[in-house]
Write a protein that holds these residues in place. Structure first.
Motif, PDB file in Angstrom:
ATOM      1  N   GLN A  57      41.510  46.272  34.383  1.00 45.80           N
ATOM      2  CA  GLN A  57      40.583  44.739  33.600  1.00 45.80           C
ATOM      3  C   GLN A  57      40.693  43.096  34.367  1.00 45.80           C
ATOM      4  OE1 GLN A  57      38.287  46.693  29.719  1.00 45.80           O
ATOM      5  NE2 GLN A  57      40.594  46.493  29.620  1.00 45.80           N
ATOM      6  N   ASN A  58      41.869  43.118  34.076  1.00 48.18           N
ATOM      7  CA  ASN A  58      42.474  42.312  34.941  1.00 48.18           C
ATOM      8  C   ASN A  58      42.483  41.372  36.163  1.00 48.18           C
ATOM      9  OD1 ASN A  58      42.466  41.390  31.734  1.00 48.18           O
ATOM     10  ND2 ASN A  58      43.886  42.791  31.607  1.00 48.18           N
ATOM     11  N   VAL A  59      41.622  41.992  37.061  1.00 49.38           N
ATOM     12  CA  VAL A  59      42.110  41.528  38.974  1.00 49.38           C
ATOM     13  C   VAL A  59      40.702  40.389  38.945  1.00 49.38           C
ATOM     14  CG1 VAL A  59      40.900  42.099  41.187  1.00 49.38           C
ATOM     15  CG2 VAL A  59      42.163  44.193  39.126  1.00 49.38           C
ATOM     16  N   LYS A  60      42.326  38.511  39.356  1.00 46.88           N
ATOM     17  CA  LYS A  60      41.234  37.933  39.755  1.00 46.88           C
ATOM     18  C   LYS A  60      40.157  38.000  40.861  1.00 46.88           C
ATOM     19  CE  LYS A  60      45.687  35.282  38.379  1.00 46.88           C
ATOM     20  NZ  LYS A  60      46.704  35.142  39.146  1.00 46.88           N
ATOM     21  N   ASP A  61      39.244  37.367  40.499  1.00 47.58           N
ATOM     22  CA  ASP A  61      38.420  36.550  41.611  1.00 47.58           C
ATOM     23  C   ASP A  61      38.842  36.616  42.822  1.00 47.58           C
ATOM     24  OD1 ASP A  61      36.288  37.039  39.762  1.00 47.58           O
ATOM     25  OD2 ASP A  61      35.915  34.667  39.482  1.00 47.58           O
ATOM     26  N   GLY A  62      37.743  37.221  44.170  1.00 44.44           N
ATOM     27  CA  GLY A  62      38.524  37.826  45.426  1.00 44.44           C
ATOM     28  C   GLY A  62      39.117  38.831  45.764  1.00 44.44           C
ATOM     29  N   GLY A  63      39.187  39.952  44.854  1.00 47.29           N
ATOM     30  CA  GLY A  63      39.916  40.803  44.821  1.00 47.29           C
ATOM     31  C   GLY A  63      39.176  42.000  45.236  1.00 47.29           C
ATOM     32  N   PRO A  64      39.783  43.462  45.061  1.00 43.53           N
ATOM     33  CA  PRO A  64      38.679  44.703  44.235  1.00 43.53           C
ATOM     34  C   PRO A  64      37.640  44.008  42.499  1.00 43.53           C
ATOM     35  CG  PRO A  64      40.737  45.169  43.237  1.00 43.53           C
ATOM     36  CD  PRO A  64      41.112  43.602  44.785  1.00 43.53           C
ATOM     37  N   VAL A  65      37.168  45.292  43.484  1.00 48.89           N
ATOM     38  CA  VAL A  65      36.110  45.037  41.980  1.00 48.89           C
ATOM     39  C   VAL A  65      36.564  45.484  40.610  1.00 48.89           C
ATOM     40  CG1 VAL A  65      34.913  46.330  40.738  1.00 48.89           C
ATOM     41  CG2 VAL A  65      34.116  45.873  43.093  1.00 48.89           C
TER      42      VAL A  65
END
Length: 149
Positions: A57-65
């Motif tokens: 749930q904690n993926v930064k913007d610009g990465g995967p969904v």
């Protein structure tokens, strides 16, 4: 001539059916456990096929969904805090040119709820993206309904 046409038709349908199979490397299951008369914990489990992974749930913007949970509003319960997750694997993924956090094999997310009613059903949806070392599938949205008794 009819036999040849029939044989060709059967071969074409078999080939088409083989290509039409949709990959579903993640299955979801749900449970709820009351921890008191007015509080419960929801368990949202993703079982992930070998060599695949879903993202934190904690993926930064610009990465995967990233995995996200949307709970349908109800007067029967209130969410307590954010949806919790265990410690994820974090690695650099060349595809996204960044460090990403993900889960393999299985992961259980937990959401506490305050109950305003003795029994209810918590509904919502989870959106997630699944990848392996060769490909990523389009983000998927799955609806859920979790009885709390």
């Amino acid at each position: 001539m009819k036999r040849i046409t029939l044989a060709l038709s059967m071969v074409l349908f078999t080939v088409a059916a083989a290509f039409a199979q949709i990959e579903k490397p993640v299955t979801w299951s749900y449970a709820a456990k009351k921890v008191s008369k007015t509080e419960a914990v929801l368990y949202l489990k993703a079982t992930i096929d070998d060599k695949w992974h879903i993202y934190s749930q904690n993926v930064k913007d610009g990465g995967p969904v990233k995995t996200t949970f949307a709970f349908s509003p109800s007067k029967d319960f209130a969410l307590v805090g954010k949806t919790a997750e265990p410690k994820a694997i974090t690695k650099y993924e060349d595809t996204f040119k960044m460090n990403v956090s993900y889960f393999e094999k299985s992961v259980v997310f937990q959401q506490k709820v305050k109950l305003n009613k003795a029994a209810t059903t918590v509904k919502g949806k989870v959106e997630f993206m699944v990848c392996n070392d060769r490909q990523c599938l389009p983000p998927e949205e799955v609806a859920f309904s979790i009885p709390v008794k």
